[in-house]
Scaffold this motif. Sequence first.
Motif, PDB file in Angstrom:
ATOM      1  N   ARG A 184       2.293   1.881  -3.544  1.00 48.24           N
ATOM      2  CA  ARG A 184       1.310   2.444  -4.476  1.00 48.24           C
ATOM      3  C   ARG A 184       1.163   3.942  -4.273  1.00 48.24           C
TER       4      ARG A 184
ATOM      5  N   GLU B 291      -2.254   2.523 -13.882  1.00 53.03           N
ATOM      6  CA  GLU B 291      -2.246   1.087 -13.653  1.00 53.03           C
ATOM      7  C   GLU B 291      -0.839   0.525 -13.490  1.00 53.03           C
TER       8      GLU B 291
ATOM      9  N   ALA C 281       3.503  -3.142  -8.092  1.00 52.62           N
ATOM     10  CA  ALA C 281       3.140  -3.624  -6.762  1.00 52.62           C
ATOM     11  C   ALA C 281       3.019  -5.141  -6.739  1.00 52.62           C
TER      12      ALA C 281
ATOM     13  N   ALA D   6       1.319   1.332 -11.377  1.00 55.01           N
ATOM     14  CA  ALA D   6       1.579   1.114  -9.952  1.00 55.01           C
ATOM     15  C   ALA D   6       1.171  -0.283  -9.534  1.00 55.01           C
ATOM     16  N   ASN D   7       0.040  -0.781 -10.052  1.00 51.38           N
ATOM     17  CA  ASN D   7      -0.409  -2.125  -9.702  1.00 51.38           C
ATOM     18  C   ASN D   7       0.490  -3.193 -10.307  1.00 51.38           C
TER      19      ASN D   7
ATOM     20  N   ASP E  60       0.836  -1.208   0.000  1.00 48.21           N
ATOM     21  CA  ASP E  60       0.000   0.000   0.000  1.00 48.21           C
ATOM     22  C   ASP E  60       0.869   1.255   0.000  1.00 48.21           C
TER      23      ASP E  60
END
Length: 500
Positions: A139, A222, A228, A224-225, A136
């Motif tokens: 992100r 997106e 992650a 970042a995902n 978290d």
Amino acid sequence: MNVTPTRVVRRLGLKRDHKIEIDPLLLDQEAQNLSIYDKPPTEVISLQEFEEFGRIRLKALRKLENLREKYNRGSNEFTEAFRKEVGSILPLFARKHTAENAARERRIDRISHFVLRMAFCSSAEQSRWFLQQEVDLFRLRFALETPESAMQFLRVNEFDLEAISPGEKRELASKLAAASNITEDKIEKTNFWRVKFVRALEAVRSRRVLVQGGYAYVTFNELANVVAMRLRMQISKAMAKEAMALGMLDEGERLIPLLRLMTKESTIAHSGPKNANEITPDQVDELAKTSFPPCMRQIHLRLRADHHLRHFARRQYGLFLKTAGMSLESSLAFFRHEFTKKIEPDKFNKEYAYNVRHMYGKEGGRREGQGMDCRQIVLGNAPAAQDCHGCPFKHCEPEHLAQKLEAMGLNKDDTKKAVTLAKMSQYDKACAKFFEAQHKMPEGALGQAITHPNKYFELSRQIIEGKRSRTGIETKVVELETKNGVKSEEHDDFGEEMEF
């Protein structure tokens, strides 16, 4: 940096006798604000820095968790609170550092991550908590980076990304617009990258990206995902290895106690009471045995057995705990601790945390809920076969009720009397009978019927704490004062017994 050789931690890679050569690429990685933490630091640091950096990051992660509980993720209020409160602890996280102290802040970031990774790798539950906070955190930090800085980070860490050409973008414009929820006239000004779809599973699962030919077409938001997901896998695998290596590390008198103290203090800081009357998660098991009425005790036992509660039980129990003195932060920690034994923390945050915050007036109409009285519980939604809410004296068959009461500690004689009262629909008197038996009081010494679960709890605590006698409690109505100053009294129309 001058340190005494006998008071240093040689390296955070856990092996003392193995030298790790400096990879030229690592130098470029250390020049980035972001990191995927795939290479542990190899420098010599003092034990003082080891402990200091770990505690700083732990404070930041706890602050982040608290902010998630107070604000909707992705909202402007959440981002601003993160920048202000977490940024004050570690300025790098909110890009509040200066060029002069950038190297120092990046060093603290990397060392502190590996310190906590060692501290939280010993148990699956601790590992899950740490992993969720770190993902978290990443992100948020990625979203706050400039596009130029973020792309440099991706290049340095060799992410397999391919920017699509303007021509290809025009060919796929309608599909990209439909999948990404972007109007076609904005597609031309939006950057897209092509990645293997298995690296963007979260976006694919949520149907936020175009998938074609084995690739997902993602926007900057997106990315970042995508990163992650790789970060989650990287940290998870590394912590599993470190858990095994930590057991072989000859640091039982120096390093290991420091790590254990950090995790212990983390638990205390997260669940510790803010005032003398607050109920904390670690107190609930004992309070359930000594002071919870049967209706709440049966819900608590089901929660501990199944690590889940259905809607009506969650509400009945959650409001009871709130009125008894449990804070929002403690309530979220309590339910998260149980639910995440079966589900992922993300699922809890998305599907259940909202309901907890709603009870405390932090969501929806922002009206605080109060513990349900016995009339509401008895006349409310009757429990189905898989439910555990409701009133046992009302909703259990006599044989089943007898089994429950005996399992909760009543002898056969007291159980028979309580069941008889329940058969006569005198549920309040049956509950008072249970109270007297549980607290070893003479029959009739309570002097009043039970009309509210929180009244039961308050009377129980007064007896256990010596504020009331077991031989005879005043018969006047006892007012329940919640922390919000709202009082709940016996209804005048209850009379000698409660009519249903």
